[in-house]
Motif scaffolding. Sequence first.
Motif, short mmCIF file in Angstrom:
data_model
loop_
_atom_site.label_atom_id
_atom_site.label_comp_id
_atom_site.label_asym_id
_atom_site.label_seq_id
_atom_site.Cartn_x
_atom_site.Cartn_y
_atom_site.Cartn_z
N ALA A 196 -8.43 1.47 2.29
CA ALA A 196 -7.63 0.47 1.57
C ALA A 196 -6.46 -0.04 2.43
O ALA A 196 -5.70 -0.89 1.98
N LYS A 205 -8.74 4.91 -2.80
CA LYS A 205 -8.38 3.50 -2.80
C LYS A 205 -7.38 3.21 -3.91
O LYS A 205 -6.43 2.43 -3.71
N GLU A 235 -4.95 -0.08 -4.18
CA GLU A 235 -5.96 -1.15 -4.17
C GLU A 235 -6.46 -1.41 -5.57
O GLU A 235 -6.65 -0.55 -6.36
N MET A 276 0.83 -1.19 0.00
CA MET A 276 0.00 0.00 0.00
C MET A 276 0.87 1.25 0.00
O MET A 276 1.91 1.29 0.65
#
Length: 142
Positions: A29, A137, A142, A1
């Motif tokens: 996310a 996100k 994501e 991430m």
Amino acid sequence: MRKTAVVYWSGTGNTQMMAEKVAEGVRAAGAEADVYNCTEFSEDLMDNYEAVAFGCPSMGSEQLEDTEFEPVFTECEAKLSGKVIGLFGSYGWGDGEWMRNWEETCLGDGAVFAGDSVICNEAPDDEADAACIALGKKLAGE
């Protein structure tokens, strides 16, 4: 991430609300999001983030706010090459020309868009909120 900065300028609060929704999406996310008013951000901070979302409403004749936001964005342009970014903002008139021009500038700087830019007329509605969360996100990876 990806760790993401959300940098915005807001005159009426509409773009600030959008910034908060983008950050909400990043966090949903599972990534870290730091939200900055543009006066708190600088080119030096760009290296601390894998992704950056920039938010500014349309001003004047469909242009970025030129007193506080544009100088900060212009300073950050040197670090956009290869950077994952997202753009968002509100408008009260026009057809979104300011966003199209801004996107072209960022593409010319070598930025990589995480997803479609988000614009809304006046205050963000449910559709704009959902689009901002979705952008967050994507910025998170994501």
